[in-house]
Design an enzyme around this catalytic site. Structure first.
Site, PDB file in Angstrom:
ATOM      1  N   SER A  94       5.457  10.042   7.127  1.00  0.00           N
ATOM      2  CA  SER A  94       4.326   9.412   6.476  1.00  0.00           C
ATOM      3  C   SER A  94       4.649   8.229   5.454  1.00  0.00           C
ATOM      4  CB  SER A  94       3.269  10.434   5.972  1.00  0.00           C
ATOM      5  OG  SER A  94       3.113  11.631   6.584  1.00  0.00           O
TER       6      SER A  94
ATOM      7  N   HIS B  83      -6.301   2.971   9.246  1.00  0.00           N
ATOM      8  CA  HIS B  83      -5.756   2.651   7.560  1.00  0.00           C
ATOM      9  C   HIS B  83      -5.654   1.278   7.217  1.00  0.00           C
ATOM     10  CE1 HIS B  83      -5.039   6.455   6.391  1.00  0.00           C
ATOM     11  NE2 HIS B  83      -4.432   6.985   7.340  1.00  0.00           N
TER      12      HIS B  83
END
Length: 335
Positions: free
Chosen positions: A165, A15
């Protein structure tokens, strides 16, 4: 108590650099950390198998190329993969199994465990360890998380991991949610933290103290947004508190020093103001780059986008919603 250390550096870390880890990076990392005592090393696109796309970001290499590279260079640590139904297909599990993956983690939003049932049906018949994962778990109560986790156990999960998250947890909420699952599930419970509030190591320790026996961490915290729990620091803290991880801390530190040119070590992971704001609002850490681009394109403040994403309960995988939200804000449509 023993803790299994699960390392998603080569998945969540993707990411941080637009999913551009190369097979050379994967090879170097796997060779360096194999033998350090990490229970499992997870590899793939940041959103898991099958997720390479224009919407989420195209990976430099295919899932097969990444996994084959990792498999060739891991002999002691297990090889793991992350799958989200909708991005991944059943055929992606089949491919991973053919390559020799050891651990399959099937993930859903924290209130959508039902979506994983057919994936568990197939994966559990492949002779691999299959774990359940619930994402964005700050958005549900401990009781709801227990209900959803119990579904995944019923489907065949041999362990359950809660993912923070958005990096929105604190030690109190970590202990509450992990503790309830440990008390009632009857399978090992894990925890995956993000560091938006600077609490990832503290939250991971709180999870261990509440009974978690699987903890995620990435080298130097390399991961989405403000990054994950810093692997080497977490291992040192766990050792200080007399947990057995099987990790040779000094060997791991030597591995870090030997990898000075690859992204997990070369790219610093910091808590930027945008990361902090996303943690305060409880929005997926993986949205960081998308929010920054949208803010620049539509000439609005990133914090306004984060606030509106929180208001509409945006979840991981809804990157396309960021543009819609930014456009509405630009037009002054949103109150």
């Amino acid at each position: 108590m023993s803790i299994q250390i699960y390392d998603p550096t080569l998945r969540d870390g993707n990411h941080a650099i637009g999913h551009k880890l190369s097979t050379s990076d994967i090879q170097a990392y796997c060779r360096a950390v194999d033998g350090c005592g990490l229970w499992c090393v997870e590899v793939g696109h940041g959103n898991g198998l099958g997720a390479s796309s224009l919407q989420l970001g195209r990976a430099t290499h295919s899932d097969r190329e990444q996994l084959e590279c990792a498999r060739e260079n891991l002999s002691q640590s297990r090889l793991g993969v992350h799958l989200i139904p909708g991005f991944a297909k059943i055929s992606d599990i089949r491919t991973a199994v053919e390559i020799g993956v050891d651990v399959i983690r099937l993930a859903s939003h924290c209130t959508e465990a039902d979506l994983t049932e057919s994936y568990f049906d197939f994966a559990c018949g492949q002779g691999k360890l299959v774990h359940g994962v619930l994402m964005m778990t700050h958005m549900a109560s401990a009781e709801v998380l227990l209900e959803q986790a119990a579904k995944q156990v019923k489907y065949g999960a041999s362990a359950i991991t809660l993912m923070d998250s958005a990096g929105s947890y604190d030690p109190r909420s970590t202990a509450e949610k992990i503790g309830l699952l440990v008390k009632h599930l009857g399978v090992p419970v894990g925890f995956h933290a993000h560091n938006n509030l600077g609490l990832a190591v503290a939250n991971s320790l709180a999870a261990a103290q509440a009974g978690a026996t699987i903890l995620d961490g990435t080298m130097r915290g390399f991961g989405a947004g403000a990054g994950n729990t810093q692997l080497e620091v977490m291992c040192a803290v766990l050792e200080r508190y007399d947990y057995e991880t099987g990790v040779d801390l000094f060997k791991l530190c030597a591995a870090i020093d030997s990898l000075a040119e690859i992204p997990p070590v070369a790219k610093p992971t910091i808590i930027g103001t945008s990361n902090l704001i996303s943690g305060v609002y409880g929005v997926c850490a993986g949205f960081e780059k998308h929010v920054a681009r949208a803010a620049e394109t539509f000439e609005i403040e990133p914090r306004d986008i984060w606030k509106e994403l929180a208001r509409v309960n945006a979840v991981a995988g809804q990157e396309d919603l960021i543009i819609e939200v930014a456009n509405r804000l630009r037009k002054g449509v949103v109150a």
